[in-house]
Design a protein around this motif. Structure first.
Motif, PDB file in Angstrom:
ATOM      1  N   GLN A  60     -22.444  21.723  25.876  1.00  0.00           N
ATOM      2  CA  GLN A  60     -23.677  22.194  26.113  1.00  0.00           C
ATOM      3  C   GLN A  60     -24.524  22.208  25.107  1.00  0.00           C
ATOM      4  N   PRO A  61     -25.826  22.124  25.115  1.00  0.00           N
ATOM      5  CA  PRO A  61     -26.732  22.418  24.125  1.00  0.00           C
ATOM      6  C   PRO A  61     -26.628  23.936  23.537  1.00  0.00           C
ATOM      7  N   GLY A  62     -26.541  23.948  22.147  1.00  0.00           N
ATOM      8  CA  GLY A  62     -26.332  25.071  21.487  1.00  0.00           C
ATOM      9  C   GLY A  62     -24.888  25.623  21.237  1.00  0.00           C
ATOM     10  N   GLY A  63     -23.987  24.584  21.767  1.00  0.00           N
ATOM     11  CA  GLY A  63     -22.608  24.676  21.350  1.00  0.00           C
ATOM     12  C   GLY A  63     -22.215  24.090  20.196  1.00  0.00           C
ATOM     13  N   SER A  64     -20.659  24.022  19.937  1.00  0.00           N
ATOM     14  CA  SER A  64     -19.995  23.666  18.798  1.00  0.00           C
ATOM     15  C   SER A  64     -19.189  22.905  18.967  1.00  0.00           C
ATOM     16  N   LEU A  65     -18.713  21.951  17.872  1.00  0.00           N
ATOM     17  CA  LEU A  65     -17.483  20.848  18.093  1.00  0.00           C
ATOM     18  C   LEU A  65     -17.272  20.683  16.693  1.00  0.00           C
ATOM     19  N   ARG A  66     -15.961  20.602  16.355  1.00  0.00           N
ATOM     20  CA  ARG A  66     -15.182  20.129  14.935  1.00  0.00           C
ATOM     21  C   ARG A  66     -14.917  18.789  15.230  1.00  0.00           C
ATOM     22  N   ARG A  90     -25.000  24.626  16.917  1.00  0.00           N
ATOM     23  CA  ARG A  90     -26.243  24.570  17.359  1.00  0.00           C
ATOM     24  C   ARG A  90     -26.466  23.135  17.843  1.00  0.00           C
ATOM     25  N   LEU A  91     -25.386  22.606  18.455  1.00  0.00           N
ATOM     26  CA  LEU A  91     -25.748  21.121  18.874  1.00  0.00           C
ATOM     27  C   LEU A  91     -27.029  21.043  19.717  1.00  0.00           C
ATOM     28  N   LYS A  92     -27.581  19.794  19.687  1.00  0.00           N
ATOM     29  CA  LYS A  92     -28.842  19.403  20.573  1.00  0.00           C
ATOM     30  C   LYS A  92     -28.595  18.101  21.137  1.00  0.00           C
ATOM     31  N   PRO A  93     -29.106  17.827  22.231  1.00  0.00           N
ATOM     32  CA  PRO A  93     -29.052  16.686  23.041  1.00  0.00           C
ATOM     33  C   PRO A  93     -29.116  15.440  22.218  1.00  0.00           C
ATOM     34  N   GLU A  94     -30.113  15.599  21.109  1.00  0.00           N
ATOM     35  CA  GLU A  94     -30.162  14.316  20.092  1.00  0.00           C
ATOM     36  C   GLU A  94     -29.395  14.136  19.403  1.00  0.00           C
ATOM     37  N   ASP A  95     -28.240  14.973  19.319  1.00  0.00           N
ATOM     38  CA  ASP A  95     -27.113  14.715  18.739  1.00  0.00           C
ATOM     39  C   ASP A  95     -26.090  13.790  19.385  1.00  0.00           C
ATOM     40  N   THR A  96     -26.356  13.559  20.438  1.00  0.00           N
ATOM     41  CA  THR A  96     -25.524  12.775  21.167  1.00  0.00           C
ATOM     42  C   THR A  96     -25.212  11.278  20.798  1.00  0.00           C
ATOM     43  N   ALA A  97     -23.915  10.982  20.259  1.00  0.00           N
ATOM     44  CA  ALA A  97     -23.840   9.638  19.561  1.00  0.00           C
ATOM     45  C   ALA A  97     -22.362   9.355  19.529  1.00  0.00           C
ATOM     46  N   THR A 156     -21.026  14.034  23.280  1.00  0.00           N
ATOM     47  CA  THR A 156     -22.297  14.372  24.264  1.00  0.00           C
ATOM     48  C   THR A 156     -22.652  15.549  24.357  1.00  0.00           C
ATOM     49  N   VAL A 157     -24.032  15.889  24.004  1.00  0.00           N
ATOM     50  CA  VAL A 157     -24.546  17.062  24.245  1.00  0.00           C
ATOM     51  C   VAL A 157     -25.509  17.353  25.283  1.00  0.00           C
ATOM     52  N   SER A 158     -25.043  17.924  26.551  1.00  0.00           N
ATOM     53  CA  SER A 158     -25.677  17.814  27.704  1.00  0.00           C
ATOM     54  C   SER A 158     -25.612  19.148  28.674  1.00  0.00           C
ATOM     55  N   SER A 159     -26.537  19.662  29.275  1.00  0.00           N
ATOM     56  CA  SER A 159     -26.278  20.603  30.217  1.00  0.00           C
ATOM     57  C   SER A 159     -25.794  20.131  31.655  1.00  0.00           C
TER      58      SER A 159
END
Length: 126
Positions: free
Chosen positions: A12-18, A84-91, A123-126
């Motif tokens: 989700q937006p605002g989340g984190s991944l490594r 602090r992931l954003k939808p535009e980080d989707t790739a 994928t960053v999406s709610s």
């Protein structure tokens, strides 16, 4: 040289991944490592770079302050911590490695890297 990228997923937006980039058949010590990403219909975009000396890191303006690149040469693995992931980080995110050039800060073009991982979807999406 083989690189294996992993760690992608849906967040989700605002989340984190490594993300992780594991190398085989090489010692990472001699290589600069970069992360790139490519969204549908867009060109591959440089995200972050770390020199073979751990102290030097570089970031695209779009991710500065949110993403952190690091490496563990003993484990032959590099990482990209994404906060602090954003939808535009989707790739699709790719790791890449090559011998660093003299002006390493300019290693932001895909053509400067010979070795690539297979990509991992973020994928960053709610």
């Amino acid at each position: 040289v083989q690189l294996q990228a992993s760690g992608g997923g849906l967040v989700q937006p605002g989340g984190s991944l490594r993300l992780s980039c594991a190398a085989s058949a090489i010692a990472l010590d001699y290589y600069a490592i970069a992360w790139f990403r490519q969204a549908p219909g867009k060109e591959r975009e440089w995200v972050a770079l770390i020199s073979k000396n751990i102290g030097s890191t570089y970031y695209a303006d779009s991710v500065k302050g949110r993403f952190t690149i690091s490496r563990d040469n003993a484990k032959k693995t590099a990482y990209l911590q994404m906060n602090r992931l954003k939808p535009e980080d989707t790739a699709v995110y790719y790791c890449a490695a090559d011998i660093p050039i003299a002006n390493i800060a300019t290693m932001t073009r895909p053509g400067l890297f010979e070795y690539w991982g297979q990509g991992t979807q973020v994928t960053v999406s709610s």
